[in-house]
Design a protein around this motif. Structure first.
Motif, PDB file in Angstrom:
ATOM      1  N   PRO A   1       0.835  -1.205   0.000  1.00 38.97           N
ATOM      2  CA  PRO A   1       0.000   0.000   0.000  1.00 38.97           C
ATOM      3  C   PRO A   1       0.868   1.253   0.000  1.00 38.97           C
ATOM      4  O   PRO A   1       1.912   1.306   0.633  1.00 38.97           O
ATOM      5  CB  PRO A   1      -0.794  -0.128   1.300  1.00 38.97           C
ATOM      6  CG  PRO A   1       0.020  -1.026   2.176  1.00 38.97           C
ATOM      7  CD  PRO A   1       0.700  -1.983   1.246  1.00 38.97           C
ATOM      8  N   GLY A   2       0.413   2.233  -0.730  1.00 40.89           N
ATOM      9  CA  GLY A   2       1.222   3.431  -0.909  1.00 40.89           C
ATOM     10  C   GLY A   2       1.723   3.450  -2.326  1.00 40.89           C
ATOM     11  O   GLY A   2       1.213   4.223  -3.152  1.00 40.89           O
ATOM     12  N   TYR A   3       2.672   2.586  -2.657  1.00 41.37           N
ATOM     13  CA  TYR A   3       3.139   2.543  -4.045  1.00 41.37           C
ATOM     14  C   TYR A   3       2.006   2.118  -4.965  1.00 41.37           C
ATOM     15  O   TYR A   3       1.803   2.690  -6.036  1.00 41.37           O
ATOM     16  CB  TYR A   3       4.337   1.604  -4.192  1.00 41.37           C
ATOM     17  CG  TYR A   3       5.079   1.846  -5.488  1.00 41.37           C
ATOM     18  CD1 TYR A   3       6.029   2.861  -5.562  1.00 41.37           C
ATOM     19  CD2 TYR A   3       4.811   1.107  -6.631  1.00 41.37           C
ATOM     20  CE1 TYR A   3       6.696   3.124  -6.751  1.00 41.37           C
ATOM     21  CE2 TYR A   3       5.476   1.366  -7.817  1.00 41.37           C
ATOM     22  CZ  TYR A   3       6.410   2.373  -7.878  1.00 41.37           C
ATOM     23  OH  TYR A   3       7.058   2.636  -9.063  1.00 41.37           O
ATOM     24  N   ASN A   4       1.247   1.112  -4.545  1.00 40.95           N
ATOM     25  CA  ASN A   4       0.115   0.701  -5.369  1.00 40.95           C
ATOM     26  C   ASN A   4      -0.932   1.808  -5.464  1.00 40.95           C
ATOM     27  O   ASN A   4      -1.402   2.147  -6.554  1.00 40.95           O
ATOM     28  CB  ASN A   4      -0.523  -0.571  -4.810  1.00 40.95           C
ATOM     29  CG  ASN A   4       0.244  -1.823  -5.200  1.00 40.95           C
ATOM     30  OD1 ASN A   4       0.974  -1.838  -6.182  1.00 40.95           O
ATOM     31  ND2 ASN A   4       0.085  -2.873  -4.418  1.00 40.95           N
TER      32      ASN A   4
ATOM     33  N   PHE B   1      12.548   3.173  -4.495  1.00 39.10           N
ATOM     34  CA  PHE B   1      11.683   3.898  -5.433  1.00 39.10           C
ATOM     35  C   PHE B   1      12.586   4.611  -6.438  1.00 39.10           C
ATOM     36  O   PHE B   1      13.609   5.175  -6.061  1.00 39.10           O
ATOM     37  CB  PHE B   1      10.825   4.951  -4.723  1.00 39.10           C
ATOM     38  CG  PHE B   1       9.720   4.391  -3.863  1.00 39.10           C
ATOM     39  CD1 PHE B   1       9.402   3.038  -3.874  1.00 39.10           C
ATOM     40  CD2 PHE B   1       8.996   5.226  -3.033  1.00 39.10           C
ATOM     41  CE1 PHE B   1       8.391   2.531  -3.084  1.00 39.10           C
ATOM     42  CE2 PHE B   1       7.967   4.732  -2.236  1.00 39.10           C
ATOM     43  CZ  PHE B   1       7.670   3.381  -2.254  1.00 39.10           C
ATOM     44  N   ARG B   2      12.212   4.579  -7.685  1.00 39.90           N
ATOM     45  CA  ARG B   2      13.039   5.268  -8.680  1.00 39.90           C
ATOM     46  C   ARG B   2      13.062   6.773  -8.437  1.00 39.90           C
ATOM     47  O   ARG B   2      14.031   7.460  -8.739  1.00 39.90           O
ATOM     48  CB  ARG B   2      12.527   4.956 -10.086  1.00 39.90           C
ATOM     49  CG  ARG B   2      12.705   3.488 -10.464  1.00 39.90           C
ATOM     50  CD  ARG B   2      12.238   3.215 -11.872  1.00 39.90           C
ATOM     51  NE  ARG B   2      12.435   1.809 -12.229  1.00 39.90           N
ATOM     52  CZ  ARG B   2      12.086   1.299 -13.403  1.00 39.90           C
ATOM     53  NH1 ARG B   2      11.520   2.067 -14.317  1.00 39.90           N
ATOM     54  NH2 ARG B   2      12.289   0.017 -13.656  1.00 39.90           N
ATOM     55  N   LYS B   3      11.957   7.289  -7.945  1.00 43.32           N
ATOM     56  CA  LYS B   3      11.876   8.691  -7.543  1.00 43.32           C
ATOM     57  C   LYS B   3      10.821   8.776  -6.458  1.00 43.32           C
ATOM     58  O   LYS B   3       9.964   7.894  -6.335  1.00 43.32           O
ATOM     59  CB  LYS B   3      11.521   9.587  -8.726  1.00 43.32           C
ATOM     60  CG  LYS B   3      10.196   9.259  -9.384  1.00 43.32           C
ATOM     61  CD  LYS B   3       9.923  10.181 -10.563  1.00 43.32           C
ATOM     62  CE  LYS B   3       8.577   9.868 -11.210  1.00 43.32           C
ATOM     63  NZ  LYS B   3       8.285  10.774 -12.335  1.00 43.32           N
ATOM     64  N   PRO B   4      10.859   9.810  -5.624  1.00 45.46           N
ATOM     65  CA  PRO B   4       9.853   9.915  -4.563  1.00 45.46           C
ATOM     66  C   PRO B   4       8.437   9.941  -5.134  1.00 45.46           C
ATOM     67  O   PRO B   4       8.201  10.398  -6.252  1.00 45.46           O
ATOM     68  CB  PRO B   4      10.202  11.245  -3.887  1.00 45.46           C
ATOM     69  CG  PRO B   4      11.633  11.488  -4.222  1.00 45.46           C
ATOM     70  CD  PRO B   4      11.840  10.905  -5.587  1.00 45.46           C
TER      71      PRO B   4
ATOM     72  N   VAL C   1       2.008  15.944  -1.137  1.00 46.93           N
ATOM     73  CA  VAL C   1       2.888  15.332  -0.137  1.00 46.93           C
ATOM     74  C   VAL C   1       3.827  14.368  -0.843  1.00 46.93           C
ATOM     75  O   VAL C   1       3.437  13.630  -1.742  1.00 46.93           O
ATOM     76  CB  VAL C   1       2.075  14.575   0.932  1.00 46.93           C
ATOM     77  CG1 VAL C   1       2.999  13.937   1.967  1.00 46.93           C
ATOM     78  CG2 VAL C   1       1.085  15.520   1.615  1.00 46.93           C
ATOM     79  N   THR C   2       5.116  14.397  -0.442  1.00 46.14           N
ATOM     80  CA  THR C   2       6.097  13.476  -1.024  1.00 46.14           C
ATOM     81  C   THR C   2       6.388  12.343  -0.056  1.00 46.14           C
ATOM     82  O   THR C   2       6.499  12.551   1.140  1.00 46.14           O
ATOM     83  CB  THR C   2       7.420  14.181  -1.278  1.00 46.14           C
ATOM     84  OG1 THR C   2       7.276  15.525  -1.317  1.00 46.14           O
ATOM     85  CG2 THR C   2       8.028  13.769  -2.534  1.00 46.14           C
ATOM     86  N   TYR C   3       6.506  11.129  -0.622  1.00 42.17           N
ATOM     87  CA  TYR C   3       6.766   9.933   0.177  1.00 42.17           C
ATOM     88  C   TYR C   3       7.979   9.196  -0.393  1.00 42.17           C
ATOM     89  O   TYR C   3       8.237   9.236  -1.599  1.00 42.17           O
ATOM     90  CB  TYR C   3       5.560   8.981   0.144  1.00 42.17           C
ATOM     91  CG  TYR C   3       4.266   9.577   0.637  1.00 42.17           C
ATOM     92  CD1 TYR C   3       3.954   9.592   1.993  1.00 42.17           C
ATOM     93  CD2 TYR C   3       3.348  10.120  -0.259  1.00 42.17           C
ATOM     94  CE1 TYR C   3       2.747  10.136   2.444  1.00 42.17           C
ATOM     95  CE2 TYR C   3       2.145  10.662   0.185  1.00 42.17           C
ATOM     96  CZ  TYR C   3       1.849  10.667   1.526  1.00 42.17           C
ATOM     97  OH  TYR C   3       0.659  11.196   1.966  1.00 42.17           O
TER      98      TYR C   3
ATOM     99  N   GLY D   1      20.815  -2.303  -2.737  1.00 40.59           N
ATOM    100  CA  GLY D   1      20.828  -0.913  -3.171  1.00 40.59           C
ATOM    101  C   GLY D   1      22.169  -0.274  -2.896  1.00 40.59           C
ATOM    102  O   GLY D   1      23.213  -0.933  -2.899  1.00 40.59           O
ATOM    103  N   ASP D   2      22.143   1.005  -2.608  1.00 41.16           N
ATOM    104  CA  ASP D   2      23.387   1.757  -2.400  1.00 41.16           C
ATOM    105  C   ASP D   2      23.314   2.550  -1.100  1.00 41.16           C
ATOM    106  O   ASP D   2      23.247   3.781  -1.088  1.00 41.16           O
ATOM    107  CB  ASP D   2      23.618   2.704  -3.591  1.00 41.16           C
ATOM    108  CG  ASP D   2      24.984   3.362  -3.541  1.00 41.16           C
ATOM    109  OD1 ASP D   2      25.887   2.823  -2.878  1.00 41.16           O
ATOM    110  OD2 ASP D   2      25.135   4.429  -4.161  1.00 41.16           O
ATOM    111  N   PRO D   3      23.314   1.849   0.041  1.00 44.93           N
ATOM    112  CA  PRO D   3      23.189   2.540   1.319  1.00 44.93           C
ATOM    113  C   PRO D   3      24.500   3.219   1.716  1.00 44.93           C
ATOM    114  O   PRO D   3      25.568   2.914   1.182  1.00 44.93           O
ATOM    115  CB  PRO D   3      22.870   1.396   2.289  1.00 44.93           C
ATOM    116  CG  PRO D   3      23.588   0.219   1.698  1.00 44.93           C
ATOM    117  CD  PRO D   3      23.470   0.390   0.203  1.00 44.93           C
TER     118      PRO D   3
END
Length: 390
Positions: A134-137, A216-219, A225-227, A256-258
């Protein structure tokens, strides 16, 4: 006559150990409830190859990984799987045999909604979408489907008969996830408890978690609102090792690249997530060798207060490993304070870890009890079946 289910997933699409458990526990749970289960993967998209670190159109690695993984978990599932590649070629169970299984199916369980609803799948009278992200979907994928509902000639997410979501607080005034006019019902990730309790290891020294950094590829932006993902939350607790001192060890297995060097300078152990999750067995071993789980959640889950709970955390709990995890609103729904702790800030996180360390055996037993009471596959999937079947 035993009922038949089609369970979909993304194991060949993203062939790592944690993803096997995400989807296979639905299939195994249904098998334990007396169902004949077939696994389907038909995403219309590329697959990931951990050896190269790239996505591509050749599904060879993922298909071989899927076949091995399912066979190791269930002889029946090891025979009953079917993958459709981007070019339409099929793998696993021959297409005519799988088509016959679909025609006879009583349940089409589209976990994560990753499998396309093609014409061939529409005949099933009980098509269930399980929204695990939920959220991305709700902010990205579902609006895209509404804008292009016939992508790849499929019928889109609205063509399911029932809609379930890990956002257990959806529809509440303080949860901004849009419902799209659909009757969402709450559900949560299932865990086959004996698959974890039968593989105990000596309790480890490190609290661990497995994550992907900034995936995420981008916020995401919705209503001004940005997530984001965990990169927006981890900074709130990155000073935890120094608060706890040398007696408590914390580790992150991250893809990823932490910011590895920064984390190590703050006292974290950091390893590559693929080392912990190369196979389903490797992932289970990593969880069971841990002392417990400490983890933040994706920012989009936290900021929306949606009540999401992690399919990874349920595995830690079932293995008797206490979990201290960031609250997404789930603490209103699932009991916390013994075996499972929810935190909002680093002070609460430190207090929770200290509480576990003060009486580890009691919290280990409580973690198993939480898994059995609130996440056991027979309970979660049984509840799902009661909601969707007449």
């Amino acid at each position: 006559m035993r009922p038949t289910a089609i369970v979909t997933g993304m194991i060949a699409t993203y062939p790592v150990g944690g993803v096997v458990w995400d989807y296979a526990q639905y299939a195994l749970g249904l098998e334990r409830l007396g169902w004949d289960v077939y696994y389907l993967e038909d995403t219309g998209w590329q697959t990931y190859d951990p050896d190269t670190g790239q996505y591509g159109e050749d599904p060879a690695y993922g298909v071989a990984f899927l076949g091995r993984s399912l066979a190791a978990l269930s002889p029946a599932l090891g025979r009953r799987w079917h993958v459709v590649g981007m070019d339409g070629r099929t793998y696993g169970l021959p297409a005519p045999e799988f088509a016959a299984a679909v025609r006879a199916a009583d349940l089409f369980l589209n976990v994560s909604g990753g499998t396309l609803l093609r014409d061939a799948y529409m005949a099933c009278p009980c098509k269930v979408l399980v929204d695990t992200d939920p959220g991305y979907n709700h902010f990205v994928n579902f609006p895209k489907w509404d804008a292009n509902p016939n992508w790849h000639g499929s019928h889109g997410y609205r063509a399911h008969d029932h809609f379930l979501t890990y956002a257990e607080r959806i529809g509440r005034p303080d949860c901004p996830l849009p419902t799209f006019g659909l009757p969402w019902q709450p559900t949560r990730p299932p865990v086959v408890t004996d698959a974890w309790q039968g593989h105990d290891r000596a309790v480890g020294e490190r609290w661990t978690t497995v994550m992907t950094w900034d995936n995420f590829r981008k916020p995401i932006e919705h209503a001004g609102v940005t997530y984001g993902t965990k990169e927006r939350e981890f900074g709130k607790v990155e000073g935890l090792p120094r608060r706890l001192g040398r007696g408590v060890r914390l580790e992150v297995a991250s893809g990823g690249d932490p910011p590895v060097e920064r984390w190590r300078s703050l006292g974290w152990s950091v390893i590559d997530a693929h080392a912990a999750s190369r196979t389903a067995d490797a992932y289970r071993d990593y969880v069971c060798r841990s002392r417990g789980e400490f983890s933040v959640a994706k920012n989009v889950y936290v900021a929306t207060g949606c009540g999401w709970f992690s399919c990874r955390t349920v595995c830690y709990l079932a293995a008797g490993r206490p979990a201290v995890v960031q609250d997404t609103g789930f603490s209103e729904i699932i009991p916390t304070g013994r075996g499972l702790f929810a935190f909002d800030d680093v002070e609460q996180a430190a207090a929770a870890v200290r509480a576990v360390e003060a009486d580890y055996p009691a919290h280990s037993a409580a973690a198993r009890a939480v898994a059995a009471e609130h996440f056991a596959a027979d309970r979660v999937i049984g509840d799902l079946l009661r909601r969707v079947r007449p």
